[in-house]
Enzyme design. Structure first.
Site, PDB file in Angstrom:
ATOM      1  CE  LYS A 182      -1.890   2.706   2.931  1.00  0.00           C
ATOM      2  NZ  LYS A 182      -1.752   3.970   2.173  1.00  0.00           N
ATOM      3  N   GLY A 235       7.166   4.879   8.167  1.00  0.00           N
ATOM      4  CA  GLY A 235       6.325   6.065   8.336  1.00  0.00           C
ATOM      5  C   GLY A 235       6.499   6.639   9.719  1.00  0.00           C
ATOM      6  CB  SER A 236       4.389   8.868  11.717  1.00  0.00           C
ATOM      7  OG  SER A 236       3.194   8.138  11.785  1.00  0.00           O
ATOM      8  CB  THR A 237       7.230   7.243  16.012  1.00  0.00           C
ATOM      9  OG1 THR A 237       8.561   7.324  15.483  1.00  0.00           O
ATOM     10  CG2 THR A 237       7.272   6.497  17.341  1.00  0.00           C
ATOM     11  N   GLY A 240       3.458   3.492  13.555  1.00  0.00           N
ATOM     12  CA  GLY A 240       4.221   2.277  13.863  1.00  0.00           C
ATOM     13  C   GLY A 240       3.780   1.656  15.184  1.00  0.00           C
ATOM     14  CD  GLU A 257      13.083   3.974   8.098  1.00  0.00           C
ATOM     15  OE1 GLU A 257      13.048   4.882   8.973  1.00  0.00           O
ATOM     16  OE2 GLU A 257      13.035   4.199   6.886  1.00  0.00           O
ATOM     17  CB  CYS A 291      13.407   8.719   8.113  1.00  0.00           C
ATOM     18  SG  CYS A 291      14.256   7.637   6.983  1.00  0.00           S
ATOM     19  CD  GLU A 390      10.539  12.175  11.574  1.00  0.00           C
ATOM     20  OE1 GLU A 390       9.463  11.563  11.752  1.00  0.00           O
ATOM     21  OE2 GLU A 390      11.508  11.679  10.995  1.00  0.00           O
TER      22      GLU A 390
HETATM   23  P1  NAD Z   1       1.919   8.059   8.430  1.00  0.00           P
HETATM   24  O1  NAD Z   1       2.681   7.165   9.319  1.00  0.00           O
HETATM   25  O2  NAD Z   1       0.526   8.416   8.815  1.00  0.00           O
HETATM   26  O3  NAD Z   1       1.815   7.411   6.956  1.00  0.00           O
HETATM   27  C1  NAD Z   1       2.741   6.498   6.406  1.00  0.00           C
HETATM   28  C2  NAD Z   1       1.979   5.360   5.730  1.00  0.00           C
HETATM   29  O4  NAD Z   1       1.179   4.697   6.697  1.00  0.00           O
HETATM   30  C3  NAD Z   1       1.015   5.799   4.620  1.00  0.00           C
HETATM   31  O5  NAD Z   1       1.020   4.825   3.588  1.00  0.00           O
HETATM   32  C4  NAD Z   1      -0.315   5.805   5.323  1.00  0.00           C
HETATM   33  O6  NAD Z   1      -1.409   5.617   4.454  1.00  0.00           O
HETATM   34  C5  NAD Z   1      -0.168   4.629   6.260  1.00  0.00           C
HETATM   35  N1  NAD Z   1      -1.042   4.655   7.425  1.00  0.00           N
HETATM   36  C6  NAD Z   1      -1.439   5.737   8.136  1.00  0.00           C
HETATM   37  N2  NAD Z   1      -2.267   5.363   9.139  1.00  0.00           N
HETATM   38  C7  NAD Z   1      -2.390   4.016   9.054  1.00  0.00           C
HETATM   39  C8  NAD Z   1      -3.112   3.045   9.801  1.00  0.00           C
HETATM   40  N3  NAD Z   1      -3.883   3.383  10.827  1.00  0.00           N
HETATM   41  N4  NAD Z   1      -3.010   1.759   9.462  1.00  0.00           N
HETATM   42  C9  NAD Z   1      -2.225   1.394   8.429  1.00  0.00           C
HETATM   43  N5  NAD Z   1      -1.539   2.253   7.675  1.00  0.00           N
HETATM   44  C10 NAD Z   1      -1.610   3.558   7.978  1.00  0.00           C
HETATM   45  O7  NAD Z   1       2.740   9.349   8.179  1.00  0.00           O
HETATM   46  P2  NAD Z   1       2.193  10.756   7.597  1.00  0.00           P
HETATM   47  O8  NAD Z   1       0.973  11.206   8.324  1.00  0.00           O
HETATM   48  O9  NAD Z   1       2.089  10.654   6.127  1.00  0.00           O
HETATM   49  O10 NAD Z   1       3.380  11.696   8.017  1.00  0.00           O
HETATM   50  C11 NAD Z   1       3.385  12.199   9.334  1.00  0.00           C
HETATM   51  C12 NAD Z   1       4.770  12.290   9.870  1.00  0.00           C
HETATM   52  O11 NAD Z   1       5.381  11.000   9.886  1.00  0.00           O
HETATM   53  C13 NAD Z   1       5.725  13.103   9.033  1.00  0.00           C
HETATM   54  O12 NAD Z   1       5.575  14.453   9.208  1.00  0.00           O
HETATM   55  C14 NAD Z   1       7.030  12.560   9.538  1.00  0.00           C
HETATM   56  O13 NAD Z   1       7.358  13.133  10.774  1.00  0.00           O
HETATM   57  C15 NAD Z   1       6.754  11.094   9.719  1.00  0.00           C
HETATM   58  N6  NAD Z   1       7.180  10.286   8.558  1.00  0.00           N
HETATM   59  C16 NAD Z   1       8.328   9.574   8.658  1.00  0.00           C
HETATM   60  C17 NAD Z   1       8.764   8.840   7.575  1.00  0.00           C
HETATM   61  C18 NAD Z   1      10.025   8.037   7.634  1.00  0.00           C
HETATM   62  O14 NAD Z   1      10.588   7.718   6.606  1.00  0.00           O
HETATM   63  N7  NAD Z   1      10.497   7.664   8.794  1.00  0.00           N
HETATM   64  C19 NAD Z   1       8.059   8.837   6.385  1.00  0.00           C
HETATM   65  C20 NAD Z   1       6.868   9.572   6.314  1.00  0.00           C
HETATM   66  C21 NAD Z   1       6.450  10.275   7.415  1.00  0.00           C
END
Ligand code: NAD
Length: 487
Positions: A182, A235-237, A240, A257, A291, A390
């Protein structure tokens, strides 16, 4: 610049080798952040679509069409996919630019080659993945097998959409798993484009399925699906943590990650020319949407003013603008929401007592869009929120330190532990500090390099598990121990 319409980007879900509409026909608007205008709509997958995709991945896994294929043949397909990505690099880089707002030159020179290299690297692994014979007590022959885990749900972010997708797909496929991927809702296009390339390379249907959609819909369905054996996430902590909680129900394997707030340290004994030059790229590359961005710059006190000056000059030199213009170094932030969030952080920093010495607000670019000036904050203390949270944008906090012990305490005073960098010519200090820093990657007299052969991941709240290298493929395997009585 390639016109968007010429790119013929697929915008439907890729399930079992076919592009398909979402079960309920829903679609969502995909915005070009460099203009704020829609690029058109994309299929909005939900639980029903994830069900279909997981069923296809399960069927492909159980049929042994993939894991049972001769290792050499799987390697050939992975190499072929890498070659096809390379062959389509101009189109993929352009799509990435339209979708993310990042400079085309960066997409073409970094995202695309990294994706190709990662696939070639893992294409070498199927024939090298092996178990061991184990010297046990008693009359037994005991050996281990490294088996694929099964169906993997992979969820990737928007900062390096294609590269993140490939970094997940390559080791999972090399180990014999099947996948439902996804992409992030902000940036679905390059992942969906892979469907055609997977078919052209000759991957059996169902081995890779790609479901575009929102985190709260398609993402939730994937992480809660009882027939998904592992979730791999970047993605975001916060997301995660949520994934880890949800995975407990079926004890899915999880690798994460997550975020970072990486310390970038300049010691007084550094090669100053190189160190000062590195400051800007470490934080401003990819609009700071990285990141491992070196977002906390620690400078030994006598060099503080010089480092502030170097950071400000670097910020002033970086041209913010049209991502397709050749001299653009900083493109648009990924979305209006994220752009506002970055600005709120800068305002918060000022209210906490920081001083803006470069940038400090949105950048005006003809044509609109979500551009932000590379920003340098002085007078930051490590306990301020701008130094602890972050921001994921082009915002650098500069913090002075007294000595090695002082900077070690400051560098480790964070919930994150993804990366760290330092500049020093003292070899003993370099390796002493490298050991003492709690981070998954430490750079000495360098910053921000990645390679598919080098393990990558986070300590503390920056993640779980390591991607890349042998660790990265081991994470997609189960170990089975086989005992045979010899009497
Ligand atoms: P996010 O964690 O919400 O999104 C990342 C991915 O997770 C996307 O594909 C999203 O659709 C999916 N996702 C979101 N909620 C989910 C859920 N409940 N169940 C399953 N999948 C889900 O991140 P964001 O809102 O796009 O960005 C927010 C912050 O996260 C950024 O500002 C940054 O600080 C951080 N971030 C970090 C990284 C990294 O590489 N470490 C990458 C993107 C964002």
């Amino acid at each position: 610049m390639i016109a968007f319409e010429k790119l013929s980007a697929p915008t439907r879900l890729f399930i079992n080798g076919d592009y398909q509409d979402a079960a309920d026909g829903a679609r969502f608007d995909n915005i070009n952040p460099a203009t704020g205008q829609s690029l058109g709509t994309v299929a909005r997958g939900t639980a029903a679509d994830v069900d279909r995709a997981v069923a296809a991945a399960r069927a492909a896994f159980e049929s042994d069409a993939w894991a049972g294929m001769a290792a050499g043949d799987r390697e050939r397909l992975l190499h072929r996919l890498a070659d096809l990505i390379e062959h389509n690099a101009e189109a993929l880089a352009a799509l990435e630019t339209y979708d993310t707002g990042k400079p085309f030159g960066d997409a073409r020179k970094v995202d695309l080659p990294m994706s190709v290299q990662t696939l070639h690297y893992y294409a070498g692994w199927p024939s090298k993945l092996r178990g061991e014979t184990v010297p046990v007590r008693g009359p037994f022959l005991t050996y281990t097998l490294r088996e694929p885990i099964g169906v993997i749900g992979q969820i990737v972010p928007w900062n390096f959409p294609l590269f993140m997708a490939v970094m997940k797909l390559a080791p999972a496929l090399a180990a014999g798993n099947t996948v439902v991927l996804k992409p992030a809702e902000q940036t679905p296009l390059t992942a969906l484009y892979l469907g055609n390339l997977l078919n052209e390379a000759g991957f059996p249907p169902g081995v890779v399925n790609i479901v575009s959609g929102f985190g709260g819909e398609a993402g939730e369905a994937l992480i809660n699906h009882p027939d998904v054996d592992k979730v791999a996430f970047t993605g975001s902590t916060r997301t995660g943590q949520h994934i880890m909680r949800q995975a407990a129900g079926t004890l899915k394997r999880v690798s994460l990650e997550l975020g970072g707030k990486s310390p970038h340290i300049i010691f007084g004994d550094a090669d100053l020319k190189s160190a000062m030059r590195a400051i800007g790229a470490a934080i401003f590359y990819n609009q700071g949407e990285v990141c491992i961005a070196g977002s906390r710059l620690f400078v030994e006190k006598p060099l503080y003013e010089q480092a502030l000056e170097a950071a400000s000059q670097s910020a002033a030199r970086m041209k913010v603008g049209d991502p397709f213009a050749e001299d653009t170094r900083i493109g648009a932030l990924v979305s209006e929401q994220h752009w506002k969030r970055v600005d709120e952080y800068v305002k918060l920093g000022v209210s906490e007592g920081a001083r803006v010495v470069a940038g400090g607000g949105p950048a005006e670019v003809a044509g609109g869009g979500y551009f932000y000036q590379p920003t340098v904050l002085a007078g930051v203390r490590n306990d301020m929120r701008v130094a602890q949270e972050e921001i994921f944008g082009p915002v650098l906090s500069v913090i002075p330190f007294e000595d090695e012990a002082d900077v070690l305490a400051l560098a480790n005073d964070t919930q994150f532990g993804l990366a760290a960098g330092m500049w020093t010519q003292n070899l003993g200090r370099a390796h002493r500090v490298a050991r003492a820093i709690k981070a998954g990657t430490v750079y000495i007299n360098a910053y921000g390099i990645m390679d598919p052969a080098a393990p990558f991941g986070g300590y503390k709240m920056s993640g779980l598990g390591r991607e890349n290298g042998e660790e990265g493929i081991a994470m997609y395997t189960e170990v089975k121990t086989v005992w045979t009585g010899l009497k």
